[in-house]
Design an enzyme around this catalytic site. Structure first.
Site, PDB file in Angstrom:
ATOM      1  N   GLU A   1      45.363  45.550  42.596  1.00  0.00           N
ATOM      2  CA  GLU A   1      44.510  45.138  43.715  1.00  0.00           C
ATOM      3  C   GLU A   1      45.333  45.184  44.985  1.00  0.00           C
ATOM      4  O   GLU A   1      46.520  44.846  44.979  1.00  0.00           O
ATOM      5  CB  GLU A   1      43.992  43.717  43.495  1.00  0.00           C
ATOM      6  CG  GLU A   1      43.245  43.187  44.724  1.00  0.00           C
ATOM      7  CD  GLU A   1      42.278  42.063  44.426  1.00  0.00           C
ATOM      8  OE1 GLU A   1      42.513  41.331  43.468  1.00  0.00           O
ATOM      9  OE2 GLU A   1      41.285  41.942  45.172  1.00  0.00           O
TER      10      GLU A   1
ATOM     11  N   ASN B   1      32.750  42.615  40.098  1.00  0.00           N
ATOM     12  CA  ASN B   1      33.992  41.921  39.724  1.00  0.00           C
ATOM     13  C   ASN B   1      33.628  40.549  39.182  1.00  0.00           C
ATOM     14  O   ASN B   1      33.081  40.445  38.098  1.00  0.00           O
ATOM     15  CB  ASN B   1      34.929  41.850  40.939  1.00  0.00           C
ATOM     16  CG  ASN B   1      36.182  41.047  40.675  1.00  0.00           C
ATOM     17  OD1 ASN B   1      36.807  41.218  39.625  1.00  0.00           O
ATOM     18  ND2 ASN B   1      36.557  40.169  41.572  1.00  0.00           N
ATOM     19  N   GLU B   2      33.908  39.511  39.911  1.00  0.00           N
ATOM     20  CA  GLU B   2      33.609  38.160  39.409  1.00  0.00           C
ATOM     21  C   GLU B   2      32.240  37.734  39.926  1.00  0.00           C
ATOM     22  O   GLU B   2      32.132  36.866  40.776  1.00  0.00           O
ATOM     23  CB  GLU B   2      34.691  37.188  39.892  1.00  0.00           C
ATOM     24  CG  GLU B   2      36.017  37.400  39.213  1.00  0.00           C
ATOM     25  CD  GLU B   2      37.097  36.444  39.711  1.00  0.00           C
ATOM     26  OE1 GLU B   2      36.901  35.799  40.759  1.00  0.00           O
ATOM     27  OE2 GLU B   2      38.141  36.360  39.050  1.00  0.00           O
TER      28      GLU B   2
ATOM     29  N   CYS C   1      38.536  41.024  44.082  1.00  0.00           N
ATOM     30  CA  CYS C   1      37.637  40.628  45.165  1.00  0.00           C
ATOM     31  C   CYS C   1      37.495  41.706  46.237  1.00  0.00           C
ATOM     32  O   CYS C   1      36.472  41.746  46.920  1.00  0.00           O
ATOM     33  CB  CYS C   1      38.131  39.325  45.784  1.00  0.00           C
ATOM     34  SG  CYS C   1      38.014  37.946  44.640  1.00  0.00           S
TER      35      CYS C   1
END
Ligand code: AHR
Length: 646
Positions: A45, A367-368, A236
């Site tokens: 990331e 993603n989350e 994120c």
């Protein structure tokens, strides 16, 4: 009983540490559980200056003057102005004009790099820029490398500029100094003016020698892990703090000069760790990620926006009837990675230098994310992807936590939708990792598989987050991943990189400054697993149960052809003796044994940029006695035993 007590007392009196004895049965009978060759991988990331300022070897910050504040990262002197008319690049229109009209002693500009520019004396660097002059005469420009003390060793490298059309110049600079915090200085030496854009400064020695390449030591550190999978580009950052700023892969391919600048959400996500100069140039873009994955033998696993921005932040939601372009991005990405050169996006890949497909197998959607707004969007993506590319394994998510409401809601939904893999994230304490080694023992074998996509143990405060205790707890936990390799098919520690002078998130696997890098104890745990992943899971039992925390001990075993690999973690304060009895071996006998160990007496030990205190070593440990292996496992150690069979 009485005799044992007497023995213990005698031993204590004699000051001898008592070694306990653990018996394990290792069956060579097939369990039918295979280890995915892609199993242990890495998660990249752009956080902690991991891409710009890190793996991406560009040393100039804001090279195109297109940060919201165009001179951020630059220190102009003399007459320097920013323009965008008659620009060199459509997507990055700003450029500078340096004027030397003789009134001031000097005219030029310094770049401060990413917390400095790291140069090594005698090493070669490639300076390049797009330039023109509106004057009729030829301009001379000098490139210098003043050190952090401001002292310029009077060595400058010159190039000339003539003509009113934009043109690229490139020169090799041989650094006169070693300095992690040098500046790049550009000085107009003649009277007149020059326009400059996309000012770039790369080491000549990059990964594979590429001009738009990766920092060699950092890329090599990743290659040395032998990762099975590369998840990218986040995290994120793929969601964006707003939909506008989500990661859009199409803006990261094609000529590097035209890639569209994006904010980096880690610029301001943590108010106590704000980095106003953190942006994504996307010089390390999707082509480079695929290419790098291929070169290090890792299966690429890109993650894309599902039409939700970060649900912790703005939580913008793309209406279902406007999701089409997002889904099209996913389909086009598969075409970019795998399509023929005659296809629209396969052609883009080919033009970038890779006509052969990248062989992408996995795709992460979101993603989350959580809640029904995610599930209904994932369902729409899955429908379209399954219809066109049924071979792609789709990765859904279980949300940002390892348990709780979001997790409990999402897992059944992932089963209902038939996701191939479900991404689980857990950043937890060492105790959590120690006590979760059996987490996957009872997972449903018929549902989606698990991708432990982000996990890391952190021991308390920031300073010690990446200490040996954190690493050994990960090693203990990972015996459970290995034992359950039939259901946990992929696992990637997170995050990968942190610039020691510009980080937002801790723990991280590799720390670096502008000249050096340091591999954490966690790095070595990952490496020991990845190098010894085996192909088939074996039953290794202690009194009929997996060894998963009893007396602070953990163990698991795999087979690969004529090799068996036994991993043993001893978290206790005393050495432990093991007898491992080989069962169901038929004619096969243990022939040789070797051991690699990761050990430190101090659980708070860390590796730093100056000292590597914790790293694996080969030791002469382990004996074969008929059908038994006799092991003596040091206190506070993670050990990989390799036994060859004959
Ligand atoms: O790795 C840092 C962040 O942790 C990732 O962006 C996110 O997925 C997780 O919350």
């Amino acid at each position: 009983m009485k005799q044992r007590l007497i023995t213990i007392i005698l031993a204590l009196v004699a000051g001898i540490s008592v070694q306990a004895q653990t018996n394990l049965d290792l069956s060579l009978k097939s369990t039918g559980k295979t280890v995915n060759p892609d199993m242990y991988g890495i998660f990249f990331e752009d956080i902690n200056f991991g891409a710009d300022g890190g793996l991406y070897a560009e040393m100039v910050k804001n090279r195109s003057f297109d940060f919201p504040y165009p001179l951020m990262g630059w220190i102009p002197f003399g007459d320097v102005t920013v323009h965008n008319e008659d620009a060199c690049f459509r997507n990055n229109p700003n450029y500078i004009r340096i004027v030397n009209d003789g009134r001031l002693l000097r005219a030029g500009i310094d770049n401060e790099g990413f917390r400095g520019i790291g140069v090594v004396k005698g090493e070669e660097y490639r300076f390049s820029a797009y330039v023109r002059t509106l004057c009729d005469s030829t301009m001379t420009v000098a490139v210098e490398l003043p050190g952090q003390d401001g002292y310029n060793k009077k060595k400058s490298f010159k190039f000339t500029v003539s003509g009113k059309e934009w043109q690229k110049v490139s020169i090799i600079v041989n650094s006169p100094i070693t300095d992690a915090h040098a500046h790049l200085r550009i000085c107009l030496r003649t009277l007149g003016s020059v326009d400059m854009d996309h000012i770039s400064f790369f080491p000549v020695k990059t990964w594979k020698g590429r001009e738009n390449g990766l920092r060699l030591d950092l890329a090599q550190a990743l290659a040395d892990l032998h990762p099975g999978v590369l998840r990218f580009p986040g995290g994120c950052v793929i969601e964006g703090n707003s939909l506008e700023t989500r990661y859009q892969w199409k803006k990261t391919v094609g000529p590097v000069e035209e890639r569209v600048l994006n904010e980096n959400r880690w610029n301001y996500t943590f108010k106590h760790r704000a980095f106003p100069d953190y942006f994504q140039t996307c010089g390390l873009g999707f082509f480079e990620f695929f290419q790098f994955a291929e070169e290090i033998g890792a299966a690429p696993l890109p993650v894309i926006s599902c039409g939700l921005s970060c649900q912790y932040e703005s939580n913008e939601v793309v209406p279902m009837d406007e999701l089409g372009p997002y889904i099209q991005d996913a389909l086009d990405l598969i075409e970019f990675a795998n399509g023929p050169v005659t296809s629209t996006w396969g052609k883009v890949r080919a033009e970038m230098g890779h006509p052969a497909p990248f062989g992408m197998k996995y795709l992460g959607v979101g993603n989350e994310q959580w809640d029904y707004i995610y599930v209904e969007r994932l369902e729409a993506f899955m429908k379209a992807i399954r219809a066109k590319y049924p071979e792609i394994q789709i990765v859904g998510t279980s949300g940002p936590e390892a348990d709780g409401d979001k997790f409990e809601y999402l897992w059944p939904e992932m089963k209902r939708l038939g996701a191939d893999l479900v991404d689980e994230h857990y950043y937890k304490s060492p105790n959590w990792f120690f006590s979760n080694a059996r987490r996957y023992d009872n997972y449903d074998r018929k549902g989606p598989k698990v991708f432990a996509g982000e996990y890391a143990s952190h021991d308390g405060d920031n300073k010690n987050a990446n200490n040996f205790k954190a690493a050994i707890s990960e090693a203990a936990f990972m015996t459970g991943l290995e034992r359950n390799a039939d259901v946990v098919r992929l696992a990637t520690y997170a995050p990968l990189f942190a610039h020691a002078e510009a980080w937002q998130w801790n723990p991280d696997m590799i720390w670096f400054d502008n000249l050096r890098c340091s591999k954490t104890p966690s790095y070595y745990v990952q490496q020991m697993y990845a190098w010894n992943k085996g192909t088939d899971v074996l039953d290794l039992l202690c009194g009929g149960e997996p060894l998963a925390g009893q007396n602070g001990l953990y163990a698991s075993a795999v087979r690969e052809g004529s090799k068996i690999i036994v991993k043993v973690v001893n978290t206790g304060l005393k050495a432990e003796k093991f007898t491992v009895t080989l069962k169901d071996a038929g004619e096969l006998k243990a022939d040789s044994i070797s051991c690699t160990t990761l050990h430190h007496d101090d659980l708070t030990a860390v590796n730093t940029l100056d000292a590597e205190n914790v790293h694996p070593v080969e030791i002469a440990e382990g004996k074969i006695s008929g059908s038994k292996l006799k092991l003596k496992v040091a206190a506070q150690s993670f050990n990989v035993y390799t036994v060859t069979l004959k």
